[in-house]
Design a protein around this motif. Structure first.
Motif, PDB file in Angstrom:
ATOM      1  N   GLU A   1      26.424  11.156 -54.494  1.00  0.00           N
ATOM      2  CA  GLU A   1      27.868  11.391 -54.505  1.00  0.00           C
ATOM      3  C   GLU A   1      28.203  12.684 -55.243  1.00  0.00           C
ATOM      4  O   GLU A   1      29.081  13.444 -54.829  1.00  0.00           O
ATOM      5  CB  GLU A   1      28.605  10.202 -55.133  1.00  0.00           C
ATOM      6  CG  GLU A   1      28.679   8.963 -54.250  1.00  0.00           C
ATOM      7  CD  GLU A   1      27.367   8.199 -54.206  1.00  0.00           C
ATOM      8  OE1 GLU A   1      26.501   8.444 -55.082  1.00  0.00           O
ATOM      9  OE2 GLU A   1      27.207   7.354 -53.316  1.00  0.00           O
TER      10      GLU A   1
ATOM     11  N   ARG B   1      27.358  15.663 -53.099  1.00  0.00           N
ATOM     12  CA  ARG B   1      28.392  15.874 -52.072  1.00  0.00           C
ATOM     13  C   ARG B   1      29.646  16.475 -52.678  1.00  0.00           C
ATOM     14  O   ARG B   1      30.324  17.301 -52.063  1.00  0.00           O
ATOM     15  CB  ARG B   1      28.710  14.540 -51.395  1.00  0.00           C
ATOM     16  CG  ARG B   1      27.566  14.007 -50.538  1.00  0.00           C
ATOM     17  CD  ARG B   1      27.825  12.585 -50.095  1.00  0.00           C
ATOM     18  NE  ARG B   1      26.709  12.054 -49.346  1.00  0.00           N
ATOM     19  CZ  ARG B   1      26.455  10.756 -49.204  1.00  0.00           C
ATOM     20  NH1 ARG B   1      27.258   9.868 -49.768  1.00  0.00           N
ATOM     21  NH2 ARG B   1      25.419  10.348 -48.502  1.00  0.00           N
ATOM     22  N   GLY B   2      29.980  16.058 -53.895  1.00  0.00           N
ATOM     23  CA  GLY B   2      31.137  16.622 -54.569  1.00  0.00           C
ATOM     24  C   GLY B   2      30.985  18.115 -54.795  1.00  0.00           C
ATOM     25  O   GLY B   2      31.932  18.882 -54.624  1.00  0.00           O
TER      26      GLY B   2
ATOM     27  N   GLN C   1      33.239  17.606 -51.299  1.00  0.00           N
ATOM     28  CA  GLN C   1      33.838  16.284 -51.102  1.00  0.00           C
ATOM     29  C   GLN C   1      34.482  15.800 -52.394  1.00  0.00           C
ATOM     30  O   GLN C   1      33.926  15.956 -53.472  1.00  0.00           O
ATOM     31  CB  GLN C   1      32.762  15.281 -50.663  1.00  0.00           C
ATOM     32  CG  GLN C   1      33.290  13.857 -50.472  1.00  0.00           C
ATOM     33  CD  GLN C   1      32.237  12.910 -49.909  1.00  0.00           C
ATOM     34  OE1 GLN C   1      31.478  13.293 -49.024  1.00  0.00           O
ATOM     35  NE2 GLN C   1      32.189  11.696 -50.425  1.00  0.00           N
ATOM     36  N   HIS C   2      35.667  15.207 -52.282  1.00  0.00           N
ATOM     37  CA  HIS C   2      36.343  14.656 -53.454  1.00  0.00           C
ATOM     38  C   HIS C   2      35.525  13.493 -54.007  1.00  0.00           C
ATOM     39  O   HIS C   2      35.091  12.611 -53.262  1.00  0.00           O
ATOM     40  CB  HIS C   2      37.732  14.170 -53.042  1.00  0.00           C
ATOM     41  CG  HIS C   2      38.519  13.587 -54.176  1.00  0.00           C
ATOM     42  ND1 HIS C   2      39.333  12.488 -54.028  1.00  0.00           N
ATOM     43  CD2 HIS C   2      38.600  13.941 -55.489  1.00  0.00           C
ATOM     44  CE1 HIS C   2      39.898  12.190 -55.187  1.00  0.00           C
ATOM     45  NE2 HIS C   2      39.465  13.061 -56.073  1.00  0.00           N
ATOM     46  N   CYS C   3      35.294  13.482 -55.324  1.00  0.00           N
ATOM     47  CA  CYS C   3      34.569  12.372 -55.938  1.00  0.00           C
ATOM     48  C   CYS C   3      35.188  12.053 -57.292  1.00  0.00           C
ATOM     49  O   CYS C   3      35.908  12.864 -57.869  1.00  0.00           O
ATOM     50  CB  CYS C   3      33.081  12.674 -56.073  1.00  0.00           C
ATOM     51  SG  CYS C   3      32.659  14.090 -57.105  1.00  0.00           S
ATOM     52  N   TRP C   4      34.917  10.864 -57.764  1.00  0.00           N
ATOM     53  CA  TRP C   4      35.527  10.401 -59.009  1.00  0.00           C
ATOM     54  C   TRP C   4      34.636   9.376 -59.681  1.00  0.00           C
ATOM     55  O   TRP C   4      33.690   8.846 -59.083  1.00  0.00           O
ATOM     56  CB  TRP C   4      36.907   9.813 -58.729  1.00  0.00           C
ATOM     57  CG  TRP C   4      36.914   8.623 -57.812  1.00  0.00           C
ATOM     58  CD1 TRP C   4      36.788   7.310 -58.150  1.00  0.00           C
ATOM     59  CD2 TRP C   4      37.042   8.653 -56.384  1.00  0.00           C
ATOM     60  NE1 TRP C   4      36.832   6.513 -57.036  1.00  0.00           N
ATOM     61  CE2 TRP C   4      36.998   7.311 -55.938  1.00  0.00           C
ATOM     62  CE3 TRP C   4      37.208   9.680 -55.452  1.00  0.00           C
ATOM     63  CZ2 TRP C   4      37.093   6.972 -54.595  1.00  0.00           C
ATOM     64  CZ3 TRP C   4      37.304   9.348 -54.114  1.00  0.00           C
ATOM     65  CH2 TRP C   4      37.250   8.003 -53.693  1.00  0.00           C
TER      66      TRP C   4
ATOM     67  N   ASP D   1      39.255  11.239 -61.889  1.00  0.00           N
ATOM     68  CA  ASP D   1      38.894  12.280 -60.927  1.00  0.00           C
ATOM     69  C   ASP D   1      38.043  13.348 -61.602  1.00  0.00           C
ATOM     70  O   ASP D   1      38.303  13.738 -62.746  1.00  0.00           O
ATOM     71  CB  ASP D   1      40.143  12.922 -60.331  1.00  0.00           C
ATOM     72  CG  ASP D   1      40.876  11.994 -59.373  1.00  0.00           C
ATOM     73  OD1 ASP D   1      40.197  11.175 -58.724  1.00  0.00           O
ATOM     74  OD2 ASP D   1      42.111  12.080 -59.282  1.00  0.00           O
TER      75      ASP D   1
ATOM     76  N   LEU E   1      29.805   6.671 -59.744  1.00  0.00           N
ATOM     77  CA  LEU E   1      30.404   7.726 -58.944  1.00  0.00           C
ATOM     78  C   LEU E   1      30.792   7.207 -57.577  1.00  0.00           C
ATOM     79  O   LEU E   1      30.020   6.488 -56.935  1.00  0.00           O
ATOM     80  CB  LEU E   1      29.414   8.885 -58.785  1.00  0.00           C
ATOM     81  CG  LEU E   1      29.508   9.989 -59.843  1.00  0.00           C
ATOM     82  CD1 LEU E   1      28.308  10.902 -59.728  1.00  0.00           C
ATOM     83  CD2 LEU E   1      30.781  10.786 -59.679  1.00  0.00           C
ATOM     84  N   LEU E   2      31.973   7.563 -57.138  1.00  0.00           N
ATOM     85  CA  LEU E   2      32.474   7.209 -55.818  1.00  0.00           C
ATOM     86  C   LEU E   2      33.048   8.466 -55.142  1.00  0.00           C
ATOM     87  O   LEU E   2      33.352   9.441 -55.831  1.00  0.00           O
ATOM     88  CB  LEU E   2      33.572   6.138 -55.957  1.00  0.00           C
ATOM     89  CG  LEU E   2      33.108   4.764 -56.461  1.00  0.00           C
ATOM     90  CD1 LEU E   2      34.311   3.853 -56.652  1.00  0.00           C
ATOM     91  CD2 LEU E   2      32.113   4.129 -55.502  1.00  0.00           C
ATOM     92  N   PRO E   3      33.186   8.533 -53.806  1.00  0.00           N
ATOM     93  CA  PRO E   3      32.987   7.410 -52.897  1.00  0.00           C
ATOM     94  C   PRO E   3      31.508   7.085 -52.702  1.00  0.00           C
ATOM     95  O   PRO E   3      30.641   7.913 -52.940  1.00  0.00           O
ATOM     96  CB  PRO E   3      33.613   7.917 -51.600  1.00  0.00           C
ATOM     97  CG  PRO E   3      33.431   9.402 -51.661  1.00  0.00           C
ATOM     98  CD  PRO E   3      33.592   9.765 -53.115  1.00  0.00           C
TER      99      PRO E   3
END
Length: 209
Positions: free
Chosen positions: A9, A12-13, A17-20, A30, A162-164
């Protein structure tokens, strides 16, 4: 925030890509990946100006600080367990190593400075344990430069992931307020040399007691 042992994740961030972070209680934090992948700002200058010798950038992410130090002629090594972070740091023309901070690292005991920027004092969820590791990495006259939470935050430890991502692993994380760093530092054999702020960001330099 943490850049070690976080899975795909975070990679990808770094690529847009948005990650949080999701906390065990359901809260969400965030991650400012855009700032990490951008150039240095005035807050970063506090850290850069404090480094006048070989510097270890722990959890370097995409390497903005490692690369900025190299451009200033300062020997700097970025350390991150994310392969994407290491690759992006190297693409900036800086030197980076894919490694966990608790694994053996080059030059142990000889680094003039260790950077824990972007909240990386939280790595592992145990700031005292992490600072104990910093003592092993820096030279006897070396110091640790830490980015902290604003006053009034104290010390907070949480399980996060960590997501998504449908099954991201949980790991320990911590947040340390600038008003709490003196006690944390003392427990690890450090003292606070100075604290300062730039905008909404807070920093401290720690020296051996």
């Amino acid at each position: 925030m943490r850049k070690l042992s976080t899975g795909t994740e975070f990679d990808r961030g770094l690529l847009g890509q948005h990650c949080w972070l999701e906390l065990a209680n359901g809260d969400r934090v965030d991650l400012p990946v855009d700032r990490w992948t951008d150039g240095c700002d005035l807050g970063d200058t506090v850290l850069l100006d404090a480094c006048d010798g070989p510097t270890l950038d722990i959890g370097c992410g995409p390497g903005r600080l490692t690369a900025a130090l190299a451009k200033r002629g300062v020997v700097a090594l970025g350390v991150d367990s994310s392969p994407t972070a290491v690759r992006l740091t190297q693409e900036r023309g800086a030197v980076a190593l894919r490694r966990d901070v608790f694994q053996p690292l080059p030059g142990e005991g000889r680094w003039h400075h260790a950077l824990l920027a972007d909240g990386n004092i939280g790595i592992g969820g145990e700031p005292v344990v992490l600072l104990d590791r910093m003592r092993e990495l820096i030279a006897p006259e070396g110091n640790v430069l830490v980015e902290l939470e604003p006053p009034g935050r104290g010390v907070r430890r949480e399980a996060v992931r960590l997501l998504p991502g449908s099954s991201g692993p949980w790991f320990g994380w911590a947040w340390v307020g600038v008003d709490a760093i003196a006690e944390v530092a003392m427990r690890a054999g450090f003292r606070v040399d100075w604290t300062t702020s730039r905008g909404h960001r807070w920093f401290a330099r720690l020296e051996r007691s």
